[in-house]
Design an enzyme around this catalytic site. Sequence first.
Site, PDB file in Angstrom:
ATOM      1  N   ASP A   1      -2.977 -18.368   1.512  1.00 59.54           N
ATOM      2  CA  ASP A   1      -3.971 -19.015   0.647  1.00 59.54           C
ATOM      3  C   ASP A   1      -4.684 -20.146   1.397  1.00 59.54           C
ATOM      4  O   ASP A   1      -5.900 -20.309   1.300  1.00 59.54           O
ATOM      5  CB  ASP A   1      -3.359 -19.493  -0.681  1.00 59.54           C
ATOM      6  CG  ASP A   1      -2.050 -20.246  -0.514  1.00 59.54           C
ATOM      7  OD1 ASP A   1      -1.512 -20.300   0.613  1.00 59.54           O
ATOM      8  OD2 ASP A   1      -1.563 -20.808  -1.517  1.00 59.54           O
TER       9      ASP A   1
ATOM     10  N   LYS B   1       3.281 -15.813   3.575  1.00 56.77           N
ATOM     11  CA  LYS B   1       3.467 -16.480   2.271  1.00 56.77           C
ATOM     12  C   LYS B   1       4.962 -16.665   2.075  1.00 56.77           C
ATOM     13  O   LYS B   1       5.546 -16.192   1.089  1.00 56.77           O
ATOM     14  CB  LYS B   1       2.822 -15.600   1.178  1.00 56.77           C
ATOM     15  CG  LYS B   1       2.801 -16.205  -0.206  1.00 56.77           C
ATOM     16  CD  LYS B   1       1.783 -17.313  -0.394  1.00 56.77           C
ATOM     17  CE  LYS B   1       1.919 -17.939  -1.780  1.00 56.77           C
ATOM     18  NZ  LYS B   1       1.077 -19.161  -1.934  1.00 56.77           N
TER      19      LYS B   1
ATOM     20  N   TYR C   1       0.814  -1.208   0.000  1.00 59.53           N
ATOM     21  CA  TYR C   1       0.000   0.000   0.000  1.00 59.53           C
ATOM     22  C   TYR C   1       0.853   1.265   0.000  1.00 59.53           C
ATOM     23  O   TYR C   1       0.467   2.281  -0.556  1.00 59.53           O
ATOM     24  CB  TYR C   1      -0.896   0.034   1.249  1.00 59.53           C
ATOM     25  CG  TYR C   1      -2.205  -0.698   1.096  1.00 59.53           C
ATOM     26  CD1 TYR C   1      -2.218  -2.064   0.847  1.00 59.53           C
ATOM     27  CD2 TYR C   1      -3.414  -0.036   1.214  1.00 59.53           C
ATOM     28  CE1 TYR C   1      -3.419  -2.741   0.720  1.00 59.53           C
ATOM     29  CE2 TYR C   1      -4.615  -0.706   1.086  1.00 59.53           C
ATOM     30  CZ  TYR C   1      -4.612  -2.056   0.846  1.00 59.53           C
ATOM     31  OH  TYR C   1      -5.804  -2.716   0.721  1.00 59.53           O
TER      32      TYR C   1
ATOM     33  N   ASP D   1      -6.225  -6.969   4.203  1.00 56.59           N
ATOM     34  CA  ASP D   1      -7.319  -6.368   3.448  1.00 56.59           C
ATOM     35  C   ASP D   1      -8.195  -7.469   2.864  1.00 56.59           C
ATOM     36  O   ASP D   1      -9.416  -7.445   2.968  1.00 56.59           O
ATOM     37  CB  ASP D   1      -6.762  -5.477   2.327  1.00 56.59           C
ATOM     38  CG  ASP D   1      -7.875  -4.851   1.507  1.00 56.59           C
ATOM     39  OD1 ASP D   1      -8.835  -4.348   2.121  1.00 56.59           O
ATOM     40  OD2 ASP D   1      -7.808  -4.896   0.261  1.00 56.59           O
TER      41      ASP D   1
ATOM     42  N   ASP E   1     -12.063  -9.049   4.366  1.00 59.39           N
ATOM     43  CA  ASP E   1     -13.304  -9.056   3.580  1.00 59.39           C
ATOM     44  C   ASP E   1     -13.897 -10.465   3.554  1.00 59.39           C
ATOM     45  O   ASP E   1     -15.112 -10.640   3.568  1.00 59.39           O
ATOM     46  CB  ASP E   1     -13.054  -8.577   2.145  1.00 59.39           C
ATOM     47  CG  ASP E   1     -13.393  -7.097   1.981  1.00 59.39           C
ATOM     48  OD1 ASP E   1     -13.166  -6.330   2.940  1.00 59.39           O
ATOM     49  OD2 ASP E   1     -13.868  -6.702   0.898  1.00 59.39           O
TER      50      ASP E   1
HETATM   51  C1  IPM Z   1     -10.300  -1.407   3.888  1.00 64.39           C
HETATM   52  C2  IPM Z   1     -10.601  -0.831   2.547  1.00 64.39           C
HETATM   53  C3  IPM Z   1      -9.459   0.113   2.159  1.00 64.39           C
HETATM   54  C4  IPM Z   1      -8.187  -0.698   2.114  1.00 64.39           C
HETATM   55  C5  IPM Z   1      -9.710   0.856   0.822  1.00 64.39           C
HETATM   56  C6  IPM Z   1     -10.973   1.664   0.863  1.00 64.39           C
HETATM   57  C7  IPM Z   1      -8.543   1.712   0.434  1.00 64.39           C
HETATM   58  O1  IPM Z   1     -10.790  -1.825   1.609  1.00 64.39           O
HETATM   59  O2  IPM Z   1     -10.186  -0.637   4.862  1.00 64.39           O
HETATM   60  O3  IPM Z   1     -10.195  -2.636   3.988  1.00 64.39           O
HETATM   61  O4  IPM Z   1      -7.888  -1.313   1.080  1.00 64.39           O
HETATM   62  O5  IPM Z   1      -7.495  -0.730   3.119  1.00 64.39           O
HETATM   63 MG    MG Z   2     -10.719  -3.768   2.374  1.00 64.10          MG
END
Ligand code: IPM
Ligand code: MG
Length: 364
Positions: free
Chosen positions: A228, A196, A146, A252, A256
């Site tokens: 993975d 990884k 990032y 990240d 999710d």
């Molecule tokens: C998160 C989001 C952010 C990230 C985006 C909005 C830049 O997906 O906080 O997980 O990738 O960190």
């Molecule tokens: Mg995210």
Amino acid sequence: MKNYKIAILAGDGIGPEIMSEAVKVLKVIEERNDLSFELNEAAFGGCAYYESGHPFPEETKTICDNSEAILKGPIGMNHEDSERIPVDLRPERGALLPLRKRLNTYANFRPVSLPSGLAHFSPLKPEVIGDGIDMVMIRELVGGLYFGEKEVGVNSDGLRYVKENLEYDESQIARIVHVGFQQAMRRKKILHNIHKSNVLKSSVLWNEVLGEVSVEYPEVEVRHMLVDAAATALCLNPAQFDVMVMENMFGDILSDQGGGILGSLGLMPSACIGDSSAYYEPSHGSAPDIAGQNIANPYSMIGSVAMMLELSFDMLEESKNVWAAMQSVFADGFSTPDLSKPGAGVKMIKTNEFGDRVVAVLSK
Ligand code: IPM
Ligand code: MG
């Protein structure tokens, strides 16, 4: 009486709607405790860009710098509105990442939690969920891909190319790994290290540093898992996880997936903590497709308040009360259209009604 300054960055899309509900909860907490919250609203994200030409205006920076904590809603525009903003001023690159960097909030706590009573939200089978899901993902938040140096250009063969660097030094790794061990000590004393190292040198260094830090936590059992494999394991046997620690990009993606096994990212609040700053935000985006309809569930935003009460203001009891209040609203059969389909047993309510019910339970 103690006064806490809190910056309120409602953000884009559903941000303002769910933020209003979170503010209601803060008011209840303020009324019955010996403290006051000074809430300072500031523009942040795509809305700020369209208002003032910058997604993270100077005025907002000042308000954030002068606050004990920051409550931030989701940011981001729909594809068309985003395309009209210069690439580096889009809300993610122009506001969110600079906020993280400025505050140096390197430790991102993302609880993935679903009490057994709410197991019906999950797409996983009941026999997989067992007694419910309860883990916390700890994501490094200010390093890695990032924030590494980036280069875009045309190479000597005339081909467009891109280079993005994944950089960590040992101190950046050590401090987040410490956070992982400390969490493990407070919980089940099991730490899953997600990496990884069969491919990435960054993971080799990460594991080396983790091994060195682990000496300070002899009671914690470290379990190493490739990222993975961890993605699969989260679906097949989530109960094995309690505390997971990982670098930025892995965190990240896996967080999710954490939202996925709960049934919705709307159930994912988070805390972003540095040595001297903290901000709290839902883990999800701004859902422009359902913005303004009063149907988004404010759980992730109110949950972020609960995390703020615990981690910034040391109000553990009130934090627990907020979690319990939200869960009891679900347990009473209420839900919102973004989380549940209308059907047997679901009493469909709006965003503001969910907030009102949480406040009612909390005030009992
Ligand atoms: C998160 C989001 C952010 C990230 C985006 C909005 C830049 O997906 O906080 O997980 O990738 O960190
Ligand atoms: Mg995210």
